[in-house]
Design an enzyme around this catalytic site. Structure first.
Site, PDB file in Angstrom:
ATOM      1  N   VAL A   2     -21.407 -56.762  55.975  1.00 53.61           N
ATOM      2  CA  VAL A   2     -22.489 -56.405  56.892  1.00 53.61           C
ATOM      3  C   VAL A   2     -23.777 -56.508  56.096  1.00 53.61           C
ATOM      4  O   VAL A   2     -23.777 -56.360  54.877  1.00 53.61           O
ATOM      5  CB  VAL A   2     -22.319 -54.993  57.494  1.00 53.61           C
ATOM      6  CG1 VAL A   2     -21.150 -54.962  58.457  1.00 53.61           C
ATOM      7  CG2 VAL A   2     -22.139 -53.952  56.402  1.00 53.61           C
ATOM      8  N   SER A   3     -24.889 -56.744  56.782  1.00 51.12           N
ATOM      9  CA  SER A   3     -26.119 -57.075  56.073  1.00 51.12           C
ATOM     10  C   SER A   3     -26.836 -55.881  55.465  1.00 51.12           C
ATOM     11  O   SER A   3     -27.529 -56.015  54.467  1.00 51.12           O
ATOM     12  CB  SER A   3     -27.078 -57.816  57.018  1.00 51.12           C
ATOM     13  OG  SER A   3     -26.503 -59.033  57.436  1.00 51.12           O
ATOM     14  N   THR A   4     -26.701 -54.694  56.072  1.00 52.66           N
ATOM     15  CA  THR A   4     -27.436 -53.529  55.584  1.00 52.66           C
ATOM     16  C   THR A   4     -26.530 -52.317  55.508  1.00 52.66           C
ATOM     17  O   THR A   4     -25.436 -52.293  56.086  1.00 52.66           O
ATOM     18  CB  THR A   4     -28.620 -53.189  56.513  1.00 52.66           C
ATOM     19  OG1 THR A   4     -28.106 -52.741  57.779  1.00 52.66           O
ATOM     20  CG2 THR A   4     -29.515 -54.396  56.739  1.00 52.66           C
TER      21      THR A   4
END
Length: 207
Positions: free
Chosen positions: A11-13
């Site tokens: 996931v990006s964050t």
């Protein structure tokens, strides 16, 4: 040595939830200890959990990823990593979102023709993933530009002044107590204390 099955999640964050991807991996029967999760951008492959998984993979092993953009968003790097895993290490990758297209075991069974087809599919879909990343960056830049034009504050919210800080600050400015004592009374760390001092004095100068 018996082949093993692994899952890779990205996931990006820190705020994004990996639960959906995790459920898919556990439903496949993959043990949680064999699922590697990164909370990082897909711009490159310098991610701790990805690198840990890659160093664990052996010939014959299988790696699942939810979607190609979960693997990464860099066009050239995706192709390079895919080939290193499937042709260098000799492990296999299955992309759940496009399993009919991205299942390296199917391409492997087709020999040289399979390699050509695999290269074509990889080029197409990794290009799409990279273009999506570029669009996200463009939208973010446009949003920041609009917010700045509207005078909105960007970044972390300003720290709040507590009564304890105000009292400690006043005594410190009057040379009644040391900065260390002021920090103790305000219950803040050194960096926060001076940040609040700068913020307070800046606001006072504008008033």
């Amino acid at each position: 040595m018996e082949a093993k099955t692994f899952g890779y999640i990205r996931v990006s964050t820190q705020e994004q939830n990996e639960e959906r991807q995790l459920n898919k991996m556990t439903e496949l029967g993959i043990c949680e200890r064999d699922i590697f999760t990164d909370k990082a951008s897909g711009k490159d492959f310098n991610r701790p959990q990805y690198q840990a998984l890659k160093s664990t993979l052996r010939r014959g092993d299988l790696m699942y990823v939810d979607a190609l953009d979960r693997l990464g968003r860099n066009y050239d790097a995706i192709i390079s990593e895919w080939k290193e895993i499937t042709r260098g290490i000799g492990a296999d990758i299955i992309v759940l979102e496009n399993e009919s297209l991205f299942n390296s075991r199917k391409f492997r069974d087709m020999g040289d023709v399979g390699k050509v087809m695999e290269d074509q599919f990889l080029s197409l879909f990794s290009y799409i993933a990279e273009q999506e990343r570029n669009k996200i960056r463009t939208r973010q830049a446009e949003g920041i530009k609009i917010a700045k034009a509207q005078g909105k504050h960007l970044g972390r919210p300003r720290a709040a002044y507590t009564d304890a800080f105000k009292e400690a600050y006043a005594e410190w400015k009057a040379d009644k107590i040391s900065a260390v004592e002021a920090m103790k009374r305000a219950a803040v760390k050194k960096t926060t204390f001076y940040k609040l001092v700068k913020q307070l004095e800046s606001e006072a100068g504008r008033s």
